[in-house]
Motif scaffolding. Structure first.
Motif, PDB file in Angstrom:
ATOM      1  N   PRO A 188       3.426 -43.430  23.974  1.00  0.00           N
ATOM      2  CA  PRO A 188       4.621 -43.840  24.939  1.00  0.00           C
ATOM      3  C   PRO A 188       5.050 -42.463  25.793  1.00  0.00           C
ATOM      4  N   THR A 224       7.564 -40.032  27.140  1.00  0.00           N
ATOM      5  CA  THR A 224       8.755 -39.366  26.843  1.00  0.00           C
ATOM      6  C   THR A 224       9.838 -39.108  27.739  1.00  0.00           C
ATOM      7  N   GLU A 225      11.090 -38.877  27.390  1.00  0.00           N
ATOM      8  CA  GLU A 225      11.931 -38.420  28.415  1.00  0.00           C
ATOM      9  C   GLU A 225      11.669 -37.148  29.041  1.00  0.00           C
ATOM     10  N   ASP A 229       5.099 -57.283  22.088  1.00  0.00           N
ATOM     11  CA  ASP A 229       4.953 -55.958  21.556  1.00  0.00           C
ATOM     12  C   ASP A 229       4.901 -55.117  22.692  1.00  0.00           C
ATOM     13  N   GLU A 251       4.718 -55.599  26.190  1.00  0.00           N
ATOM     14  CA  GLU A 251       5.711 -55.620  27.097  1.00  0.00           C
ATOM     15  C   GLU A 251       7.018 -54.737  26.852  1.00  0.00           C
ATOM     16  N   ALA A 252       7.279 -54.771  25.586  1.00  0.00           N
ATOM     17  CA  ALA A 252       8.418 -54.094  25.035  1.00  0.00           C
ATOM     18  C   ALA A 252       8.200 -52.320  25.209  1.00  0.00           C
ATOM     19  N   VAL A 253       6.969 -51.967  25.141  1.00  0.00           N
ATOM     20  CA  VAL A 253       6.602 -50.720  25.401  1.00  0.00           C
ATOM     21  C   VAL A 253       6.827 -50.247  26.922  1.00  0.00           C
ATOM     22  N   ASN A 273       8.478 -51.953  28.893  1.00  0.00           N
ATOM     23  CA  ASN A 273      10.055 -52.037  29.367  1.00  0.00           C
ATOM     24  C   ASN A 273      11.009 -50.919  28.857  1.00  0.00           C
ATOM     25  N   ASN A 274      10.411 -50.153  27.682  1.00  0.00           N
ATOM     26  CA  ASN A 274      11.130 -48.925  27.270  1.00  0.00           C
ATOM     27  C   ASN A 274      10.807 -47.903  28.502  1.00  0.00           C
ATOM     28  N   ALA A 275       9.731 -47.885  28.779  1.00  0.00           N
ATOM     29  CA  ALA A 275       9.350 -46.668  29.875  1.00  0.00           C
ATOM     30  C   ALA A 275       9.872 -47.081  31.009  1.00  0.00           C
ATOM     31  N   GLU A 300      13.159 -48.315  31.507  1.00  0.00           N
ATOM     32  CA  GLU A 300      14.447 -47.842  31.165  1.00  0.00           C
ATOM     33  C   GLU A 300      14.514 -46.424  31.034  1.00  0.00           C
ATOM     34  N   LEU A 301      13.640 -45.666  30.697  1.00  0.00           N
ATOM     35  CA  LEU A 301      13.620 -44.277  30.805  1.00  0.00           C
ATOM     36  C   LEU A 301      13.791 -43.598  32.229  1.00  0.00           C
TER      37      LEU A 301
END
Length: 205
Positions: free
Chosen positions: A16, A18-19, A112, A114-116, A118-120, A122-123
């Motif tokens: 993933p 990271t920030e 699952d 797509e969620a990864v 979407n999280n990127a 959002e960051l």
């Protein structure tokens, strides 16, 4: 084992974003990509290393400190998630099992994956605001029974565009899907590419 008994399993492999990487990638997106030596030096200064003998992909330019592979010289392409199948003659082994920094999720759904992504998104949104463009492209892969929609978030960054989203994986001959971050040179006054033009740019690394 007969064809009807082949054990096929869907996987998501994830390294993933990271920030900290978001800030690093934004810095790279604000650079000119006309000088490959300068951008490569910038990646080296982040602690991103040259690929070693365990990386059997000749196109890899750098490996991040988290484990993602970075491709491209006049642009930036960094996959961070894959949706794929293991089993049968075409893909008997898991290609990501030995990659440091990558985790595997077995027997998953496309949601699952797509969620990864979407999280990127959002960051990046938390760091630089809402995307300047949200683009839907029609896509397909062996992971789906028919056409699907790939949604990309894009931010204009001076002479570049930063894009996060899914596409088919060229390394698997477009059988599987990958989620990736792209930095693509684009003139400040150029219209944002859409449709086939955007698809061409996403694969031109």
């Amino acid at each position: 084992m007969t064809d009807d008994e082949i054990d096929l399993r869907d996987y998501v492999a994830v390294c993933p974003v990271t920030e900290g990487q978001v800030r690093q990638i934004i810095g790279l997106a604000d650079m000119s990509w006309d000088d490959p030596e300068a951008t490569d030096a910038a990646m080296l200064s982040l602690g991103w290393s040259e690929p070693d003998d365990t990386v059997q992909l000749s196109e890899v330019q750098r490996v991040t400190d988290q484990g993602q592979f970075v491709f491209g010289e006049d642009g930036f392409f960094m996959p961070f998630a894959y949706f794929y199948t293991v089993g049968g003659e075409a893909s008997p082994d898991d290609p990501f099992a030995s990659f440091p920094g990558w985790s595997l999720r077995r027997d998953v759904a496309r949601g699952d994956f797509e969620a990864v992504i979407n999280n990127a998104v959002e960051l990046f949104t938390a760091s630089i605001g809402l995307p300047d463009h949200t683009v839907a492209l029609r896509g397909s892969s062996s992971m789906t029974l028919g056409p699907i929609t790939w949604r990309h978030a894009a931010w204009r960054r001076d002479k570049n565009v930063l894009i996060v989203g899914p596409k088919s994986d060229a390394m698997s001959y477009h059988q599987f899907e990958e989620g990736a971050v792209h930095i693509i040179p684009l003139a400040v006054d150029a219209p944002f590419p859409e449709g086939d033009e955007l698809s061409r740019l996403l694969y031109n690394w």
